[in-house]
Scaffold this motif. Sequence first.
Motif, short mmCIF file in Angstrom:
data_model
loop_
_atom_site.label_atom_id
_atom_site.label_comp_id
_atom_site.label_asym_id
_atom_site.label_seq_id
_atom_site.Cartn_x
_atom_site.Cartn_y
_atom_site.Cartn_z
N MET A 333 1.04 -1.24 -0.36
CA MET A 333 -0.11 0.06 0.37
C MET A 333 0.69 1.52 -0.28
O MET A 333 -0.02 2.11 -0.33
N TYR A 334 1.68 1.19 0.17
CA TYR A 334 3.02 2.21 0.30
C TYR A 334 4.23 2.56 -1.13
O TYR A 334 4.51 3.44 -1.04
N GLY A 335 3.60 1.77 -1.86
CA GLY A 335 4.20 1.94 -3.51
C GLY A 335 5.42 0.89 -3.57
O GLY A 335 6.44 0.96 -3.98
N ILE A 336 6.02 0.48 -2.51
CA ILE A 336 6.82 -0.88 -2.04
C ILE A 336 6.59 -2.06 -3.00
O ILE A 336 6.20 -2.51 -3.51
N ALA A 337 7.85 -2.32 -4.06
CA ALA A 337 7.34 -3.28 -4.81
C ALA A 337 8.16 -4.77 -4.26
O ALA A 337 7.47 -5.51 -4.91
N GLY A 338 9.60 -3.85 -3.43
CA GLY A 338 9.46 -5.35 -2.69
C GLY A 338 10.76 -5.04 -1.86
O GLY A 338 11.51 -4.62 -1.75
N PHE A 339 10.64 -5.87 -1.33
CA PHE A 339 11.37 -6.53 -0.17
C PHE A 339 11.85 -7.14 1.07
O PHE A 339 11.23 -8.52 0.51
N SER A 340 12.78 -7.78 1.95
CA SER A 340 12.24 -8.92 2.90
C SER A 340 12.66 -8.28 4.32
O SER A 340 12.85 -6.94 5.24
N ALA A 341 11.93 -9.15 4.94
CA ALA A 341 11.31 -8.80 6.16
C ALA A 341 12.17 -10.23 7.20
O ALA A 341 12.92 -10.65 7.34
N VAL A 342 12.16 -8.91 8.23
CA VAL A 342 12.84 -9.72 8.94
C VAL A 342 12.34 -10.63 10.52
O VAL A 342 11.22 -10.62 10.75
N LEU A 351 6.48 -13.83 5.44
CA LEU A 351 6.55 -13.42 4.06
C LEU A 351 6.49 -11.46 3.84
O LEU A 351 5.35 -11.56 4.50
N ALA A 352 7.42 -11.52 2.98
CA ALA A 352 6.61 -9.87 2.56
C ALA A 352 6.12 -9.79 1.19
O ALA A 352 6.88 -9.97 0.60
N VAL A 353 4.68 -8.41 1.50
CA VAL A 353 4.33 -8.04 0.05
C VAL A 353 5.07 -6.88 -0.71
O VAL A 353 4.81 -6.08 -0.03
N GLY A 354 5.27 -7.23 -1.26
CA GLY A 354 5.25 -5.72 -2.42
C GLY A 354 4.33 -4.97 -2.89
O GLY A 354 2.86 -5.96 -3.17
N ALA A 355 3.94 -4.11 -3.78
CA ALA A 355 3.29 -3.69 -4.56
C ALA A 355 2.41 -4.17 -5.77
O ALA A 355 3.06 -4.73 -6.17
N SER A 378 11.38 -14.88 4.34
CA SER A 378 13.01 -14.29 4.96
C SER A 378 12.47 -16.65 6.15
O SER A 378 11.70 -16.56 6.39
N VAL A 379 13.78 -16.82 5.78
CA VAL A 379 13.81 -18.57 6.24
C VAL A 379 15.00 -18.48 7.28
O VAL A 379 15.58 -17.81 7.19
N ASP A 380 14.78 -19.18 8.15
CA ASP A 380 15.28 -19.48 9.19
C ASP A 380 16.04 -20.68 9.31
O ASP A 380 15.31 -21.81 9.43
N HIS A 381 17.22 -20.57 8.43
CA HIS A 381 17.97 -21.87 8.04
C HIS A 381 18.28 -22.61 8.94
O HIS A 381 18.58 -23.89 8.63
N ARG A 382 18.42 -22.15 10.50
CA ARG A 382 17.94 -23.16 11.36
C ARG A 382 16.65 -24.45 11.35
O ARG A 382 17.13 -25.32 12.23
N ALA A 383 15.33 -24.10 11.30
CA ALA A 383 14.82 -23.96 10.78
C ALA A 383 14.24 -24.79 10.07
O ALA A 383 13.44 -26.36 9.14
N CYS A 384 14.47 -24.32 8.38
CA CYS A 384 14.10 -25.25 6.97
C CYS A 384 15.13 -24.36 5.92
O CYS A 384 16.14 -24.08 6.92
#
Length: 408
Positions: A333-342, A351-355, A378-384
């Motif tokens: 909704m802020y016009g962000i095409a894509g990003f990586s979440a913590v 899951l990070a969702v873009g516009a 974004s995935v925790d490599h220790r778990a997956c």
Amino acid sequence: MTEILMPRLSDTMEEGVISSWQKKPGDAIAVGDVIVDIETDKAVMEYEAYEDGVLGEILVAEGESAPIGAPIAVVVPAGSTVAPKEKAAATVPAAAPAPAPAPPAAAPPATTSPAPSRGTRPPSSPLARRLARDHGIDLATLTGSGPGGRIVRADIEAAVRASGPAPQLPAPQTPAPKVDDADVERVPLTRFRKVAARRLTESKRNAPHFYLTREVDAEALLAFRATLNTALAPAKVSVNDLIVKACATALREHPAVNVSYTEEELLFHKRVNVGVAVAVEDGLLVPVVKDADRKSVSQIGAETRELAGKARDGKLSAQEMSGGTFSVSNLGMYGIAGFSAVINPPEAAILAVGAVRDEPVVRDGQVVPGTRLSVTLSVDHRACDGATGAAFLARLAELLENPLLIVA
């Protein structure tokens, strides 16, 4: 006499601040009455009485903090009051372990050492003790103005002013910018910011993140949403509601992503509880849609809007912010095409969702108008591992591109 202790109102809470007392000493209290509003690291929450009685004494004043488990007030049976000796005893556990109690009729020794021992320190709030340490003030030399003679912040500030020229505030822990004060507005960090900073730092430091990005054809998703909104009018379904439902469906089919990592084992969650990130004035809150895989899109939409409203009003309960097994963060909704979440621990993925955006795409060798959506897991490599995350994301993309499967 019963002490009211600072409760643990959220998973990340370490201390609470008294926002406002709804009862005053002498007021009758019935089970279920709201006694006090407590500000935590996430929201302002109401604390209800668990027994009948009378509020005998307030130990922590409005605006002051106390750690979890510390006494904040005393409730006495109806018709009784709190004796001074009981008041003093009630405040000792919040400061330090008390010595063995003297016989009830015994009076304080006539002569004492100039420096009081830990057991005879006057009652004081946690904030007052910290400020006293910062300014080198002996609490034994002060007379408290708070309830029951309790030393509060105002008493420390008055002592600082009376002591003559001295620093007004403790020295900052980090160097201040070398600019004129007129050019800088200093805004203290809220608990939201402090706790978020600590948790996100721990997440990035402890969880080895890896990221998977997928471009989704969103044309069918938008058409399906329009059809639903026509059928459900006046209720509305958002793109994010469909994404939450699709994530819940994919998690049910890929339980290896619906996990939490510990040092000894992986915790496979039987319930699919999806957290939805909500921007608020002081930062970010993540209320949780419980059992999202079992709810319809319209139910998810209604619940998400209700939770988001509570988040912005600071009215979320601890239960509404706990138990998440996966999170969705949408900045489209802020016009962000894509990003990586913590990652939001103890979850293993977010899951990070873009516009949703219009752009040319190639179909059957021809460049035609298209509608695209970028999602990043974004995935925790220790778990997956990578293959596990990729399989989940592939199924999610399939659901979003064929939205009838979401409600099937």
